[in-house]
Design a protein around this motif. Structure first.
Motif, short mmCIF file in Angstrom:
data_model
loop_
_atom_site.label_atom_id
_atom_site.label_comp_id
_atom_site.label_asym_id
_atom_site.label_seq_id
_atom_site.Cartn_x
_atom_site.Cartn_y
_atom_site.Cartn_z
N VAL A 165 43.70 32.51 47.88
CA VAL A 165 45.01 31.76 47.58
C VAL A 165 44.85 31.04 46.34
CG1 VAL A 165 46.83 30.32 48.44
CG2 VAL A 165 45.59 32.18 50.02
N GLY A 166 45.75 31.10 45.41
CA GLY A 166 45.62 30.22 44.34
C GLY A 166 46.96 29.43 44.02
N LEU A 167 46.56 28.26 43.35
CA LEU A 167 47.83 27.51 43.01
C LEU A 167 47.29 26.94 41.52
CD1 LEU A 167 50.56 25.90 43.42
CD2 LEU A 167 49.33 24.00 44.52
N LEU A 168 48.44 27.22 40.79
CA LEU A 168 48.12 26.80 39.24
C LEU A 168 49.20 25.81 38.84
CD1 LEU A 168 46.73 26.72 36.55
CD2 LEU A 168 47.91 28.90 36.02
N MET A 169 49.17 24.78 38.37
CA MET A 169 50.14 23.89 37.80
C MET A 169 50.02 23.52 36.19
SD MET A 169 52.21 20.57 39.16
CE MET A 169 50.83 20.01 40.02
N GLN A 170 50.82 23.66 35.45
CA GLN A 170 50.52 23.35 34.11
C GLN A 170 51.73 22.54 33.28
OE1 GLN A 170 50.02 26.77 31.37
NE2 GLN A 170 50.80 25.75 29.79
N ILE A 171 51.60 21.52 32.86
CA ILE A 171 52.50 20.41 32.28
C ILE A 171 52.09 20.56 30.97
CG2 ILE A 171 53.32 18.23 32.06
CD1 ILE A 171 52.58 17.82 35.17
N LYS A 175 55.03 24.60 34.36
CA LYS A 175 54.78 26.16 35.06
C LYS A 175 53.99 25.89 36.21
CE LYS A 175 55.23 28.38 30.57
NZ LYS A 175 54.38 28.84 29.33
N VAL A 176 54.30 26.48 37.49
CA VAL A 176 53.70 26.70 38.52
C VAL A 176 53.64 28.06 39.12
CG1 VAL A 176 53.60 25.85 41.05
CG2 VAL A 176 54.67 24.35 39.40
N ALA A 177 52.37 28.46 39.43
CA ALA A 177 52.21 29.75 40.13
C ALA A 177 51.31 29.54 41.42
CB ALA A 177 51.52 30.48 39.13
N LEU A 178 51.79 30.23 42.51
CA LEU A 178 51.26 30.55 43.88
C LEU A 178 50.82 31.87 44.13
CD1 LEU A 178 50.30 29.12 46.34
CD2 LEU A 178 52.75 29.32 47.19
N THR A 179 49.61 32.30 44.32
CA THR A 179 49.24 33.57 44.41
C THR A 179 48.39 34.05 45.60
OG1 THR A 179 47.05 33.14 43.17
CG2 THR A 179 49.02 33.71 41.75
N TYR A 180 48.31 35.25 45.97
CA TYR A 180 47.48 35.73 46.95
C TYR A 180 46.95 37.18 46.62
CZ TYR A 180 45.97 37.84 51.16
OH TYR A 180 45.18 38.62 52.23
N SER A 181 45.39 37.05 46.79
CA SER A 181 44.83 38.37 46.40
C SER A 181 44.03 38.70 47.55
CB SER A 181 43.90 38.02 45.45
OG SER A 181 44.68 37.63 44.08
N TYR A 182 43.84 39.94 47.61
CA TYR A 182 43.01 40.59 48.64
C TYR A 182 41.80 41.58 48.14
CZ TYR A 182 41.39 42.84 52.96
OH TYR A 182 40.79 43.16 54.00
N GLY A 183 40.77 41.29 48.23
CA GLY A 183 39.70 42.24 47.67
C GLY A 183 39.19 43.12 48.78
N ILE A 184 39.76 44.51 48.41
CA ILE A 184 39.70 45.43 49.64
C ILE A 184 38.23 45.85 49.90
CG2 ILE A 184 40.25 47.73 50.19
CD1 ILE A 184 42.77 47.46 48.17
N ASP A 185 37.49 45.84 49.02
CA ASP A 185 36.05 46.55 48.98
C ASP A 185 35.16 45.20 49.06
OD1 ASP A 185 36.70 49.20 49.10
OD2 ASP A 185 37.44 48.96 47.27
N ALA A 186 35.58 43.91 48.88
CA ALA A 186 34.68 42.85 48.85
C ALA A 186 33.66 42.70 50.23
CB ALA A 186 35.22 41.67 48.73
N VAL A 239 43.85 44.09 45.12
CA VAL A 239 45.51 43.58 45.02
C VAL A 239 46.04 42.19 45.17
CG1 VAL A 239 45.95 46.00 45.84
CG2 VAL A 239 45.87 44.14 47.45
N GLY A 240 46.98 42.09 44.54
CA GLY A 240 47.41 40.65 44.54
C GLY A 240 49.08 40.57 44.24
N GLY A 241 49.39 39.26 44.51
CA GLY A 241 50.89 38.94 44.21
C GLY A 241 51.06 37.71 44.20
N GLY A 242 52.14 37.01 43.57
CA GLY A 242 52.68 35.73 43.58
C GLY A 242 53.82 35.31 43.14
N ILE A 243 54.14 34.30 43.12
CA ILE A 243 55.53 33.66 42.61
C ILE A 243 55.15 32.68 41.58
CG2 ILE A 243 55.90 32.05 44.50
CD1 ILE A 243 58.87 33.09 44.41
N LEU A 244 55.82 32.73 40.70
CA LEU A 244 55.71 31.88 39.44
C LEU A 244 56.96 31.22 39.06
CD1 LEU A 244 54.26 34.65 37.04
CD2 LEU A 244 52.95 33.23 38.74
N TYR A 245 57.00 30.15 38.75
CA TYR A 245 58.24 29.09 38.34
C TYR A 245 57.81 28.57 37.04
CZ TYR A 245 61.44 25.41 37.94
OH TYR A 245 62.47 24.67 37.49
N ARG A 246 59.07 28.82 36.31
CA ARG A 246 58.91 28.08 34.88
C ARG A 246 60.22 27.20 34.68
NH1 ARG A 246 61.53 29.14 30.33
NH2 ARG A 246 62.34 31.20 30.94
#
Length: 149
Positions: free
Chosen positions: A116-122, A94-105, A80-87
């Motif tokens: 945790v992921g951070l993506l920035m696109q110009i 565009k910027v995205a900050l995300t968090y994910s959890y691998g339940i069975d990993a 499962v995962g989620g994040g907040i995105l800005y445009r």
């Protein structure tokens, strides 16, 4: 196994050329499978009227037939995962900050893994200058205009 003998499931890297077989919270291409069934749900919720801010929620579940020699305990994997995105209003940033959890990993401490992921696109294609064409930098006319030739 070579690239054509197995499917690779796991976390996704943004901007990759291949179709992502995404399991949130897992390492990129962590799972090697001969066959699989993957179900992914993603929901994008706008947080403001101009849709500059969004909340992203996603979940994935897979039943996996592992490649021989790559087996793990359990053939049902979830994340499962989620994040907040800005445009920006101009769509140049565009910027995205995300968090994910691998339940069975599987990790050294047992089951479960966070990422945790951070993506920035110009987007340079939205440059407003008349003197610069980002698709053909050789056509930049700034120096000619500055020196008036």
């Amino acid at each position: 196994a070579d690239r054509f003998s197995a499917y690779r499931l796991g976390g996704e890297l943004p901007l990759i050329a291949e179709f992502p077989l995404s399991l949130p919270g897992y390492f990129y291409e962590e799972i090697s499978a001969r066959r699989f069934l993957l179900v992914n749900a993603n929901y994008l919720l706008p947080l403001d009227p101009k849709k500059n801010w969004d909340l992203d929620l996603n979940a994935s579940s897979a039943v996996v037939d592992y490649l021989p020699g790559e087996e793990q305990p359990g053939d049902w994997l979830n994340g499962v995962g989620g994040g907040i995105l800005y445009r920006s209003p101009s769509s140049r940033l565009k910027v995205a900050l995300t968090y994910s959890y691998g339940i069975d990993a599987i990790r050294s401490h047992g089951r479960g893994a966070s990422s945790v992921g951070l993506l920035m696109q110009i987007d340079l294609g939205h440059m407003r200058s008349k003197n610069f064409n980002s698709t053909q930098p050789s056509l930049w006319r700034g120096w000619q205009r500055f020196f008036d030739y």
